[in-house]
Design an enzyme around this catalytic site. Structure first.
Site: not given
Ligand code: CP3
Length: 356
Positions: A27, A31, A40, A154
Protein backbone atom coordinates in the site's frame (compact mmCIF):
# COMPACT_ATOMS: atom_id res chain seq x y z
CA UNK A 1 11.65 -3.13 -23.72
CA UNK A 2 13.94 -0.78 -21.76
CA UNK A 3 16.64 -2.42 -19.69
CA UNK A 4 16.02 -2.51 -15.95
CA UNK A 5 18.36 -0.12 -14.07
CA UNK A 6 17.67 -1.49 -10.57
CA UNK A 7 17.09 -5.25 -10.42
CA UNK A 8 17.83 -5.71 -6.69
CA UNK A 9 14.23 -6.69 -5.93
CA UNK A 10 14.06 -9.31 -8.72
CA UNK A 11 17.48 -10.67 -7.75
CA UNK A 12 16.52 -11.01 -4.07
CA UNK A 13 13.31 -12.84 -5.05
CA UNK A 14 15.53 -15.43 -6.79
CA UNK A 15 17.93 -15.41 -3.78
CA UNK A 16 20.76 -14.08 -5.94
CA UNK A 17 23.43 -11.80 -4.42
CA UNK A 18 22.57 -8.10 -3.97
CA UNK A 19 24.47 -5.07 -2.62
CA UNK A 20 21.76 -4.27 -0.06
CA UNK A 21 18.32 -5.52 0.97
CA UNK A 22 15.65 -4.24 -1.45
CA UNK A 23 12.56 -2.55 -0.04
CA UNK A 24 9.03 -1.66 -1.07
CA UNK A 25 5.91 -1.17 1.04
CA UNK A 26 2.51 -2.79 0.75
CA UNK A 27 0.00 0.00 0.00
CA UNK A 28 2.87 2.39 -0.68
CA UNK A 29 0.52 4.56 -2.75
CA UNK A 30 -2.33 5.68 -0.54
CA UNK A 31 -4.00 7.98 1.89
CA UNK A 32 -1.00 8.66 4.16
CA UNK A 33 0.39 10.78 1.27
CA UNK A 34 -1.15 14.26 0.82
CA UNK A 35 -0.39 14.11 -2.91
CA UNK A 36 -2.42 10.87 -3.13
CA UNK A 37 -5.38 12.55 -1.45
CA UNK A 38 -5.15 15.43 -3.94
CA UNK A 39 -5.12 13.12 -7.00
CA UNK A 40 -7.91 11.01 -5.54
CA UNK A 41 -10.01 14.17 -5.18
CA UNK A 42 -9.24 15.13 -8.76
CA UNK A 43 -10.36 11.64 -9.93
CA UNK A 44 -13.68 11.90 -8.07
CA UNK A 45 -13.75 8.44 -6.49
CA UNK A 46 -11.36 5.61 -5.73
CA UNK A 47 -12.77 3.51 -8.59
CA UNK A 48 -12.48 6.41 -11.04
CA UNK A 49 -8.85 6.68 -9.98
CA UNK A 50 -8.28 2.97 -10.69
CA UNK A 51 -9.98 3.29 -14.10
CA UNK A 52 -8.00 6.32 -15.28
CA UNK A 53 -4.60 5.05 -16.53
CA UNK A 54 -2.90 8.46 -16.32
CA UNK A 55 -4.04 9.11 -12.75
CA UNK A 56 -3.38 5.51 -11.64
CA UNK A 57 0.12 5.96 -13.06
CA UNK A 58 0.52 9.26 -11.22
CA UNK A 59 -0.32 7.73 -7.81
CA UNK A 60 1.92 4.71 -8.51
CA UNK A 61 4.83 7.11 -9.06
CA UNK A 62 4.16 9.35 -6.02
CA UNK A 63 5.87 7.19 -3.36
CA UNK A 64 8.86 6.66 -5.70
CA UNK A 65 9.41 10.42 -5.93
CA UNK A 66 9.65 10.64 -2.15
CA UNK A 67 11.45 7.41 -1.29
CA UNK A 68 14.11 5.32 -3.03
CA UNK A 69 11.91 2.19 -3.26
CA UNK A 70 13.25 -0.80 -5.19
CA UNK A 71 9.89 -1.65 -6.77
CA UNK A 72 6.67 0.01 -7.89
CA UNK A 73 3.26 -1.63 -7.44
CA UNK A 74 0.40 -1.22 -9.85
CA UNK A 75 -2.27 1.07 -8.44
CA UNK A 76 -5.53 -0.86 -8.53
CA UNK A 77 -7.51 -3.06 -6.16
CA UNK A 78 -8.06 -6.77 -5.59
CA UNK A 79 -11.82 -6.32 -5.97
CA UNK A 80 -11.64 -5.42 -9.68
CA UNK A 81 -12.10 -9.13 -10.50
CA UNK A 82 -15.37 -9.68 -8.55
CA UNK A 83 -16.57 -6.37 -10.00
CA UNK A 84 -15.95 -7.65 -13.55
CA UNK A 85 -17.71 -10.90 -12.62
CA UNK A 86 -20.81 -8.76 -12.19
CA UNK A 87 -21.17 -8.09 -8.45
CA UNK A 88 -21.18 -4.27 -8.65
CA UNK A 89 -18.36 -2.89 -6.48
CA UNK A 90 -18.79 0.41 -4.68
CA UNK A 91 -17.15 2.17 -1.78
CA UNK A 92 -19.14 3.74 1.03
CA UNK A 93 -17.11 6.58 2.61
CA UNK A 94 -15.54 5.27 5.83
CA UNK A 95 -17.04 1.79 5.48
CA UNK A 96 -14.79 0.13 2.95
CA UNK A 97 -15.73 -1.93 -0.09
CA UNK A 98 -19.27 -3.22 -0.76
CA UNK A 99 -20.97 -5.32 -3.46
CA UNK A 100 -24.51 -4.85 -4.77
CA UNK A 101 -24.86 -8.66 -5.24
CA UNK A 102 -23.44 -11.59 -3.27
CA UNK A 103 -22.70 -15.24 -4.12
CA UNK A 104 -24.47 -17.58 -1.70
CA UNK A 105 -26.13 -20.22 -3.92
CA UNK A 106 -25.55 -22.33 -7.05
CA UNK A 107 -27.81 -19.88 -8.90
CA UNK A 108 -25.68 -16.90 -7.81
CA UNK A 109 -22.56 -18.75 -8.94
CA UNK A 110 -24.09 -19.62 -12.32
CA UNK A 111 -25.13 -15.98 -12.81
CA UNK A 112 -21.53 -14.65 -12.71
CA UNK A 113 -20.18 -13.24 -15.98
CA UNK A 114 -17.56 -15.25 -17.77
CA UNK A 115 -14.71 -12.81 -18.22
CA UNK A 116 -11.57 -12.29 -20.30
CA UNK A 117 -9.14 -10.04 -18.46
CA UNK A 118 -7.81 -8.37 -21.62
CA UNK A 119 -11.33 -7.18 -22.47
CA UNK A 120 -13.24 -6.94 -19.21
CA UNK A 121 -10.33 -5.55 -17.18
CA UNK A 122 -8.73 -3.63 -20.02
CA UNK A 123 -8.42 -0.55 -17.78
CA UNK A 124 -6.03 -2.47 -15.50
CA UNK A 125 -3.87 -3.52 -18.47
CA UNK A 126 -3.84 0.09 -19.73
CA UNK A 127 -2.63 1.21 -16.32
CA UNK A 128 0.14 -1.45 -16.36
CA UNK A 129 1.33 -0.34 -19.82
CA UNK A 130 1.21 3.37 -18.89
CA UNK A 131 3.16 2.78 -15.65
CA UNK A 132 5.81 0.63 -17.38
CA UNK A 133 6.40 3.38 -19.93
CA UNK A 134 6.63 6.04 -17.19
CA UNK A 135 8.99 3.94 -15.04
CA UNK A 136 11.36 3.76 -17.98
CA UNK A 137 13.25 0.85 -16.42
CA UNK A 138 14.04 2.61 -13.11
CA UNK A 139 12.58 -0.19 -10.93
CA UNK A 140 10.46 -3.27 -11.65
CA UNK A 141 6.65 -3.15 -11.59
CA UNK A 142 4.69 -5.53 -9.36
CA UNK A 143 1.27 -6.70 -10.54
CA UNK A 144 -1.13 -8.28 -8.05
CA UNK A 145 -4.34 -10.08 -7.28
CA UNK A 146 -6.31 -11.22 -4.27
CA UNK A 147 -6.21 -14.95 -3.54
CA UNK A 148 -9.38 -16.84 -4.52
CA UNK A 149 -10.26 -17.32 -0.83
CA UNK A 150 -9.76 -13.63 0.00
CA UNK A 151 -11.86 -12.56 -3.01
CA UNK A 152 -14.52 -15.09 -2.01
CA UNK A 153 -14.80 -13.60 1.49
CA UNK A 154 -15.86 -10.25 -0.02
CA UNK A 155 -18.09 -11.87 -2.66
CA UNK A 156 -20.00 -14.06 -0.20
CA UNK A 157 -20.20 -11.50 2.63
CA UNK A 158 -20.97 -8.58 0.29
CA UNK A 159 -18.13 -6.54 1.77
CA UNK A 160 -15.71 -6.55 4.67
CA UNK A 161 -16.49 -8.86 7.57
CA UNK A 162 -15.36 -9.44 11.15
CA UNK A 163 -16.52 -13.02 11.67
CA UNK A 164 -16.82 -14.37 8.07
CA UNK A 165 -20.08 -16.04 9.11
CA UNK A 166 -21.47 -16.54 5.61
CA UNK A 167 -18.31 -17.51 3.78
CA UNK A 168 -17.09 -19.89 6.48
CA UNK A 169 -20.59 -21.30 6.84
CA UNK A 170 -20.47 -22.03 3.11
CA UNK A 171 -16.96 -23.54 3.24
CA UNK A 172 -17.73 -25.87 6.11
CA UNK A 173 -21.35 -26.72 5.21
CA UNK A 174 -21.50 -26.55 1.41
CA UNK A 175 -17.93 -27.37 0.35
CA UNK A 176 -19.00 -28.20 -3.21
CA UNK A 177 -20.45 -24.76 -3.75
CA UNK A 178 -17.39 -23.19 -2.14
CA UNK A 179 -15.03 -25.20 -4.36
CA UNK A 180 -17.12 -24.22 -7.39
CA UNK A 181 -16.64 -20.54 -6.57
CA UNK A 182 -12.94 -20.95 -5.74
CA UNK A 183 -12.26 -22.86 -9.00
CA UNK A 184 -13.97 -20.16 -11.01
CA UNK A 185 -11.91 -17.52 -9.20
CA UNK A 186 -8.63 -19.43 -9.68
CA UNK A 187 -9.28 -19.56 -13.45
CA UNK A 188 -10.23 -15.89 -13.60
CA UNK A 189 -7.21 -14.85 -11.51
CA UNK A 190 -4.74 -16.95 -13.54
CA UNK A 191 -6.03 -15.28 -16.72
CA UNK A 192 -5.92 -11.83 -15.01
CA UNK A 193 -2.30 -12.30 -13.89
CA UNK A 194 -1.21 -13.60 -17.29
CA UNK A 195 -2.77 -10.48 -18.86
CA UNK A 196 -0.95 -8.22 -16.36
CA UNK A 197 2.33 -9.99 -17.18
CA UNK A 198 1.79 -9.62 -20.95
CA UNK A 199 1.04 -5.92 -20.33
CA UNK A 200 4.34 -5.51 -18.44
CA UNK A 201 4.15 -6.69 -14.80
CA UNK A 202 7.61 -8.03 -13.80
CA UNK A 203 6.65 -9.77 -10.53
CA UNK A 204 3.34 -10.78 -9.00
CA UNK A 205 2.03 -10.67 -5.46
CA UNK A 206 -0.98 -12.73 -4.38
CA UNK A 207 -2.63 -11.01 -1.40
CA UNK A 208 -4.17 -13.70 0.78
CA UNK A 209 -5.35 -11.22 3.37
CA UNK A 210 -7.92 -13.53 4.96
CA UNK A 211 -6.29 -16.97 4.59
CA UNK A 212 -5.21 -16.72 8.23
CA UNK A 213 -8.84 -16.71 9.36
CA UNK A 214 -9.17 -20.39 8.43
CA UNK A 215 -8.30 -23.52 10.43
CA UNK A 216 -5.05 -25.28 9.51
CA UNK A 217 -6.90 -27.86 7.43
CA UNK A 218 -9.28 -25.25 6.03
CA UNK A 219 -6.36 -23.08 4.91
CA UNK A 220 -4.89 -25.89 2.81
CA UNK A 221 -8.23 -26.90 1.37
CA UNK A 222 -9.75 -23.49 0.62
CA UNK A 223 -6.86 -21.11 0.20
CA UNK A 224 -3.43 -22.62 -0.43
CA UNK A 225 -4.64 -25.18 -2.97
CA UNK A 226 -6.07 -22.49 -5.24
CA UNK A 227 -3.00 -20.26 -5.03
CA UNK A 228 -0.96 -23.32 -5.98
CA UNK A 229 -3.25 -23.90 -8.95
CA UNK A 230 -2.76 -20.32 -10.15
CA UNK A 231 1.03 -20.58 -9.84
CA UNK A 232 1.12 -23.89 -11.76
CA UNK A 233 -0.89 -22.27 -14.55
CA UNK A 234 1.60 -19.41 -14.75
CA UNK A 235 4.51 -21.86 -14.69
CA UNK A 236 3.03 -23.94 -17.51
CA UNK A 237 3.02 -21.04 -19.98
CA UNK A 238 6.22 -19.71 -21.58
CA UNK A 239 4.86 -16.10 -21.48
CA UNK A 240 4.51 -16.15 -17.71
CA UNK A 241 6.80 -18.85 -16.29
CA UNK A 242 9.79 -16.58 -15.57
CA UNK A 243 7.86 -14.04 -13.54
CA UNK A 244 8.43 -14.47 -9.78
CA UNK A 245 5.40 -14.82 -7.51
CA UNK A 246 5.14 -13.68 -3.89
CA UNK A 247 2.44 -15.30 -1.75
CA UNK A 248 1.40 -13.24 1.27
CA UNK A 249 -0.95 -14.94 3.71
CA UNK A 250 -1.65 -12.64 6.64
CA UNK A 251 -1.66 -14.83 9.74
CA UNK A 252 0.03 -17.68 7.84
CA UNK A 253 3.07 -17.94 10.16
CA UNK A 254 2.13 -21.39 11.42
CA UNK A 255 1.93 -22.86 7.92
CA UNK A 256 5.18 -21.64 6.42
CA UNK A 257 6.45 -25.02 5.21
CA UNK A 258 3.21 -25.71 3.39
CA UNK A 259 3.20 -22.22 1.86
CA UNK A 260 6.84 -22.55 0.79
CA UNK A 261 5.85 -25.69 -1.13
CA UNK A 262 3.20 -23.97 -3.26
CA UNK A 263 5.58 -23.01 -6.08
CA UNK A 264 6.01 -19.32 -5.22
CA UNK A 265 9.52 -17.81 -5.29
CA UNK A 266 8.81 -15.71 -2.19
CA UNK A 267 6.67 -15.89 0.93
CA UNK A 268 5.42 -12.71 2.59
CA UNK A 269 5.26 -12.87 6.38
CA UNK A 270 3.39 -10.59 8.77
CA UNK A 271 4.93 -9.10 11.94
CA UNK A 272 3.71 -11.88 14.26
CA UNK A 273 6.35 -14.23 12.81
CA UNK A 274 10.03 -14.07 13.80
CA UNK A 275 11.89 -13.64 10.52
CA UNK A 276 14.94 -15.56 11.77
CA UNK A 277 12.78 -18.55 12.72
CA UNK A 278 11.01 -18.32 9.34
CA UNK A 279 14.35 -18.32 7.54
CA UNK A 280 15.41 -21.42 9.48
CA UNK A 281 12.20 -23.15 8.36
CA UNK A 282 11.92 -22.18 4.70
CA UNK A 283 14.81 -19.85 3.80
CA UNK A 284 16.60 -22.59 1.84
CA UNK A 285 13.82 -22.81 -0.72
CA UNK A 286 12.18 -19.37 -0.95
CA UNK A 287 12.84 -15.66 -0.48
CA UNK A 288 11.17 -14.03 2.54
CA UNK A 289 9.36 -10.70 2.34
CA UNK A 290 8.57 -8.58 5.40
CA UNK A 291 7.97 -7.95 8.17
CA UNK A 292 7.93 -4.79 10.28
CA UNK A 293 4.72 -4.12 12.18
CA UNK A 294 3.02 -1.29 10.19
CA UNK A 295 2.19 0.37 13.54
CA UNK A 296 5.92 0.78 14.22
CA UNK A 297 5.66 3.73 11.79
CA UNK A 298 3.72 5.56 14.53
CA UNK A 299 6.81 5.37 16.75
CA UNK A 300 9.77 7.79 16.57
CA UNK A 301 12.35 7.63 13.75
CA UNK A 302 14.91 6.38 16.32
CA UNK A 303 12.65 3.51 17.37
CA UNK A 304 11.87 2.70 13.71
CA UNK A 305 15.59 2.48 12.95
CA UNK A 306 16.15 0.12 15.90
CA UNK A 307 13.37 -2.13 14.65
CA UNK A 308 14.79 -2.20 11.11
CA UNK A 309 18.18 -3.13 12.60
CA UNK A 310 16.57 -5.95 14.61
CA UNK A 311 14.75 -7.38 11.58
CA UNK A 312 17.89 -7.24 9.40
CA UNK A 313 19.89 -8.96 12.14
CA UNK A 314 17.08 -11.49 12.61
CA UNK A 315 17.24 -12.49 8.94
CA UNK A 316 21.04 -12.40 9.03
CA UNK A 317 23.67 -12.50 6.34
CA UNK A 318 22.96 -13.14 2.66
CA UNK A 319 20.33 -12.60 0.01
CA UNK A 320 16.73 -13.85 -0.10
CA UNK A 321 15.10 -11.04 1.90
CA UNK A 322 12.86 -8.30 0.53
CA UNK A 323 12.19 -5.72 3.23
CA UNK A 324 8.56 -4.70 3.65
CA UNK A 325 5.96 -4.06 6.30
CA UNK A 326 4.08 -7.06 7.68
CA UNK A 327 0.89 -5.63 6.11
CA UNK A 328 -0.21 -2.44 4.34
CA UNK A 329 0.75 1.01 5.62
CA UNK A 330 -1.95 2.71 7.71
CA UNK A 331 -3.52 6.02 6.51
CA UNK A 332 -2.49 8.10 9.58
CA UNK A 333 1.28 7.56 9.26
CA UNK A 334 3.55 10.62 8.99
CA UNK A 335 5.32 10.42 5.58
CA UNK A 336 8.59 11.54 7.26
CA UNK A 337 8.56 8.36 9.33
CA UNK A 338 8.54 6.38 6.10
CA UNK A 339 11.69 8.29 5.10
CA UNK A 340 13.33 7.10 8.34
CA UNK A 341 12.19 3.53 7.63
CA UNK A 342 13.47 3.39 4.04
CA UNK A 343 16.73 5.19 4.91
CA UNK A 344 17.39 2.73 7.73
CA UNK A 345 17.01 -0.26 5.39
CA UNK A 346 19.31 1.39 2.83
CA UNK A 347 21.96 2.33 5.37
CA UNK A 348 21.96 -0.70 7.65
CA UNK A 349 21.54 -3.56 5.17
CA UNK A 350 24.77 -3.47 3.04
CA UNK A 351 26.77 -5.09 5.90
CA UNK A 352 24.62 -8.22 5.50
CA UNK A 353 25.58 -8.59 1.84
CA UNK A 354 29.34 -8.21 1.92
CA UNK A 355 31.37 -10.98 0.29
CA UNK A 356 28.10 -12.49 -0.86
O1 CP3 B 1 -0.03 -1.40 -2.53
C1 CP3 B 1 -0.36 -0.47 -3.29
O2 CP3 B 1 0.04 0.71 -3.14
C2 CP3 B 1 -1.22 -0.80 -4.49
C3 CP3 B 1 -2.60 -0.52 -4.35
C4 CP3 B 1 -3.55 -1.43 -3.58
C5 CP3 B 1 -4.79 -0.96 -3.11
N1 CP3 B 1 -5.49 -2.01 -2.61
C6 CP3 B 1 -5.23 0.43 -3.18
C7 CP3 B 1 -6.33 0.88 -2.32
C8 CP3 B 1 -3.49 -2.79 -3.30
C9 CP3 B 1 -2.36 -3.79 -3.53
C10 CP3 B 1 -4.74 -3.15 -2.68
C11 CP3 B 1 -5.09 -4.52 -2.28
C12 CP3 B 1 -6.30 -4.75 -1.46
N2 CP3 B 1 -7.52 -4.18 -1.59
C13 CP3 B 1 -6.39 -5.74 -0.46
C14 CP3 B 1 -5.31 -6.69 -0.07
C15 CP3 B 1 -4.20 -6.00 0.61
C16 CP3 B 1 -4.32 -5.93 2.08
O3 CP3 B 1 -4.23 -4.80 2.59
O4 CP3 B 1 -4.44 -6.98 2.70
C17 CP3 B 1 -7.70 -5.70 0.05
C18 CP3 B 1 -8.23 -6.55 1.20
C19 CP3 B 1 -8.42 -4.72 -0.66
C20 CP3 B 1 -9.85 -4.35 -0.53
C21 CP3 B 1 -9.94 -2.93 -0.14
N3 CP3 B 1 -9.82 -1.89 -1.02
C22 CP3 B 1 -10.05 -2.39 1.16
C23 CP3 B 1 -10.23 -3.20 2.42
C24 CP3 B 1 -9.97 -1.00 1.03
C25 CP3 B 1 -9.94 0.02 2.13
C26 CP3 B 1 -11.25 0.62 2.41
C27 CP3 B 1 -11.12 1.81 3.34
O5 CP3 B 1 -11.88 2.74 3.15
O6 CP3 B 1 -10.20 1.80 4.19
C28 CP3 B 1 -9.83 -0.70 -0.33
C29 CP3 B 1 -9.69 0.64 -0.93
C30 CP3 B 1 -8.32 1.00 -1.31
N4 CP3 B 1 -7.51 0.22 -2.08
C31 CP3 B 1 -7.65 2.22 -1.03
C32 CP3 B 1 -6.40 2.16 -1.67
C33 CP3 B 1 -5.34 3.22 -1.73
C34 CP3 B 1 -8.20 3.40 -0.24
C35 CP3 B 1 -9.17 4.09 -1.12
C36 CP3 B 1 -9.32 5.53 -0.83
O7 CP3 B 1 -10.21 5.87 -0.02
O8 CP3 B 1 -8.61 6.34 -1.44
Amino acid sequence: MTELKNDRFLRALQRQPVDRTPIWMMRQAGRYLPEYRATRKQAGSFLDLCKNAELACEVTMQPLRRYPMDAAILFSDILTVPDALGLGLYFEEGEGPKFRKTVRSEADLAALNSIKADDDLAYVMNAVRTIRAELNGEVPLIGFTGSPWTLATYMVEGGASKDFANVKGMAYDKPELMHGLLSLLADAVADYLAAQIRAGAQAIQIFDTWGGSLSAAGYKEFSLKYMQRIISRLQADSDTQNIPVIVFTKGGGQWLSAIAGCGAQAVGIDWTTDIGVARGQIGDSVCLQGNMDPSMLFASPTRIREEVAAILAGFGHGSGHVFNLGHGITPGVNPDHVTAFVDAVQELSPQYHQAD
